[in-house]
Design an enzyme around this catalytic site. Structure first.
Site, PDB file in Angstrom:
ATOM      1  N   GLU A  24       0.787  -1.332  -0.139  1.00  0.00           N
ATOM      2  CA  GLU A  24       0.037  -0.068   0.105  1.00  0.00           C
ATOM      3  C   GLU A  24       0.880   1.284  -0.161  1.00  0.00           C
ATOM      4  O   GLU A  24       0.278   2.485  -0.252  1.00  0.00           O
ATOM      5  CB  GLU A  24      -0.945   0.036   1.048  1.00  0.00           C
ATOM      6  CG  GLU A  24      -1.944  -1.089   1.078  1.00  0.00           C
ATOM      7  CD  GLU A  24      -2.700  -1.142   2.328  1.00  0.00           C
ATOM      8  OE1 GLU A  24      -3.874  -1.472   2.277  1.00  0.00           O
ATOM      9  OE2 GLU A  24      -2.159  -1.165   3.580  1.00  0.00           O
ATOM     10  N   ASP A 227     -11.990  -4.573  -2.930  1.00  0.00           N
ATOM     11  CA  ASP A 227     -12.871  -5.456  -2.868  1.00  0.00           C
ATOM     12  C   ASP A 227     -14.404  -4.856  -2.578  1.00  0.00           C
ATOM     13  O   ASP A 227     -14.341  -3.761  -2.134  1.00  0.00           O
ATOM     14  CB  ASP A 227     -12.747  -6.566  -2.073  1.00  0.00           C
ATOM     15  CG  ASP A 227     -12.734  -6.034  -0.541  1.00  0.00           C
ATOM     16  OD1 ASP A 227     -13.535  -5.992   0.083  1.00  0.00           O
ATOM     17  OD2 ASP A 227     -11.325  -5.547  -0.358  1.00  0.00           O
TER      18      ASP A 227
HETATM   19  N1  SAH Z   1      -5.288 -11.575   4.668  1.00  0.00           N
HETATM   20  C1  SAH Z   1      -4.523 -10.412   4.702  1.00  0.00           C
HETATM   21  C2  SAH Z   1      -5.348  -9.707   5.712  1.00  0.00           C
HETATM   22  C3  SAH Z   1      -5.990  -8.672   5.008  1.00  0.00           C
HETATM   23  S1  SAH Z   1      -6.904  -7.516   6.036  1.00  0.00           S
HETATM   24  C4  SAH Z   1      -3.338 -11.025   5.176  1.00  0.00           C
HETATM   25  O1  SAH Z   1      -3.016 -11.917   5.573  1.00  0.00           O
HETATM   26  O2  SAH Z   1      -2.365  -9.741   4.791  1.00  0.00           O
HETATM   27  C5  SAH Z   1      -7.533  -6.426   5.184  1.00  0.00           C
HETATM   28  C6  SAH Z   1      -6.516  -4.904   4.986  1.00  0.00           C
HETATM   29  O3  SAH Z   1      -6.942  -4.251   4.000  1.00  0.00           O
HETATM   30  C7  SAH Z   1      -6.821  -4.248   6.367  1.00  0.00           C
HETATM   31  O4  SAH Z   1      -5.783  -3.375   6.570  1.00  0.00           O
HETATM   32  C8  SAH Z   1      -8.267  -3.136   5.983  1.00  0.00           C
HETATM   33  O5  SAH Z   1      -7.813  -2.011   6.281  1.00  0.00           O
HETATM   34  C9  SAH Z   1      -8.034  -3.356   4.390  1.00  0.00           C
HETATM   35  N2  SAH Z   1      -9.580  -3.895   3.861  1.00  0.00           N
HETATM   36  C10 SAH Z   1      -9.637  -4.189   2.386  1.00  0.00           C
HETATM   37  N3  SAH Z   1     -10.745  -4.991   2.258  1.00  0.00           N
HETATM   38  C11 SAH Z   1     -11.348  -4.858   3.422  1.00  0.00           C
HETATM   39  C12 SAH Z   1     -12.562  -5.424   3.768  1.00  0.00           C
HETATM   40  N4  SAH Z   1     -13.398  -6.195   3.158  1.00  0.00           N
HETATM   41  N5  SAH Z   1     -12.814  -5.362   5.162  1.00  0.00           N
HETATM   42  C13 SAH Z   1     -11.989  -5.058   6.014  1.00  0.00           C
HETATM   43  N6  SAH Z   1     -10.877  -4.371   5.888  1.00  0.00           N
HETATM   44  C14 SAH Z   1     -10.454  -4.263   4.396  1.00  0.00           C
END
Ligand code: SAH
Length: 261
Positions: A24, A227
């Site tokens: 990011e 997403d």
């Molecule tokens: N599976 C990933 C974790 C993703 S958490 C890993 O193991 O690295 C998602 C990150 O993107 C968080 O920092 C949040 O701020 C953002 N994000 C993107 N889409 C999101 C969603 N649908 N719900 C919550 N956060 C989301």
């Protein structure tokens, strides 16, 4: 602490720039390395990269994921580096009806959608602070939105040709944060019912906005929609993070910092 402050500031207080995950940040740290060199300070388990990007003194760091991680990191930016303002860049799930993958959302305000100390305090309100919605700094948010608008105008068409996204739109409004990755249509429906004006959901922004409010430090949050927080979210998030998150952050931050620097 004062040594860190002097190094960071070099006469001018730096801007704190944060993301949760390395993708990011795009190539911001490389840009600083080439421009000014980077001095890295490790503090509370995070690396803070001090340097200059496009003429603007910056402290750049990764918060990792979630509200506590974000709050701890932004506190250090404020205390140890005396940042003048904080900008967060990253991805989020779109929850507004017309907020599509590839859109950019700049927060006007932020709320913690999972905070509920009712019936003692109204749902969503931060106990003893009396606030549920934290405002982003309006001047900083306007600068970020202008940078995002220029990025979309100049590079949006090329992105549509290369990736499976629609023409990116720029949205401004409410971003909601909580300690959950939201990944079901039912969860989105619940969020929409509770907070109908929410545009995007993520896991850090409102925590940063709360800490910045309490310290009187201006902050702004920009999120690219990776997403739509439904059952496709895990795959869509992963693809977007790998292929596009850095391109968006580079495109937006470059224009934002050039205008400031
Ligand atoms: N599976 C990933 C974790 C993703 S958490 C890993 O193991 O690295 C998602 C990150 O993107 C968080 O920092 C949040 O701020 C953002 N994000 C993107 N889409 C999101 C969603 N649908 N719900 C919550 N956060 C989301």
């Amino acid at each position: 602490m004062s040594a860190l402050r002097n190094e960071a500031a070099n006469g001018r207080r730096p801007l704190g720039i944060m993301a949760a995950l390395p993708q990011e940040l795009g190539s911001l740290i490389e840009v600083m390395r080439a421009e000014s060199g980077v001095h890295t300070v490790t503090h509370g388990g995070r690396d803070y990269h001090v340097g200059t990007a496009y003429g603007a003194p910056c402290v750049v760091t990764l918060a990792r994921i979630g509200k506590v991680a974000a709050a701890a990191t932004v506190s250090a930016l404020i205390h140890a580096f005396d940042v003048e303002a904080v900008v967060f860049t990253g991805v989020a799930g779109g929850v507004g009806h017309d907020v599509r993958i590839g859109a950019v959302v700049v927060a006007d305000s932020l709320m913690q959608h999972d905070l509920d100390a009712s019936p003692l305090f109204p749902r969503f309100e931060v106990p003893l602070l009396g606030i549920a919605r934290f405002a982003a700094d309006s001047a900083l948010a306007a600068q970020l939105a202008a940078a995002a608008g220029r990025f979309i105008a100049e590079e949006g068409a090329a992105l549509v040709q290369r990736f499976a996204i629609e023409t990116p739109q720029l949205h401004r409004g409410l971003i909601i944060s909580g300690d959950q990755f939201v990944a079901s249509a039912a969860a989105v429906a619940t969020l929409r019912a509770a907070l109908p004006d929410a545009l995007a959901v993520e896991m850090e922004g409102a925590a940063i906005a709360q800490v910045c409010h309490e310290y009187g430090v201006p902050c702004a949050i920009v999120r690219t929609v990776s997403d739509t927080a439904d059952a496709h979210a895990p795959a869509s998030f992963t693809t977007f993070l790998t292929e596009l998150a850095g391109t968006y952050s580079n495109g937006i931050l470059t224009r934002f910092l050039q205008a400031r620097g």
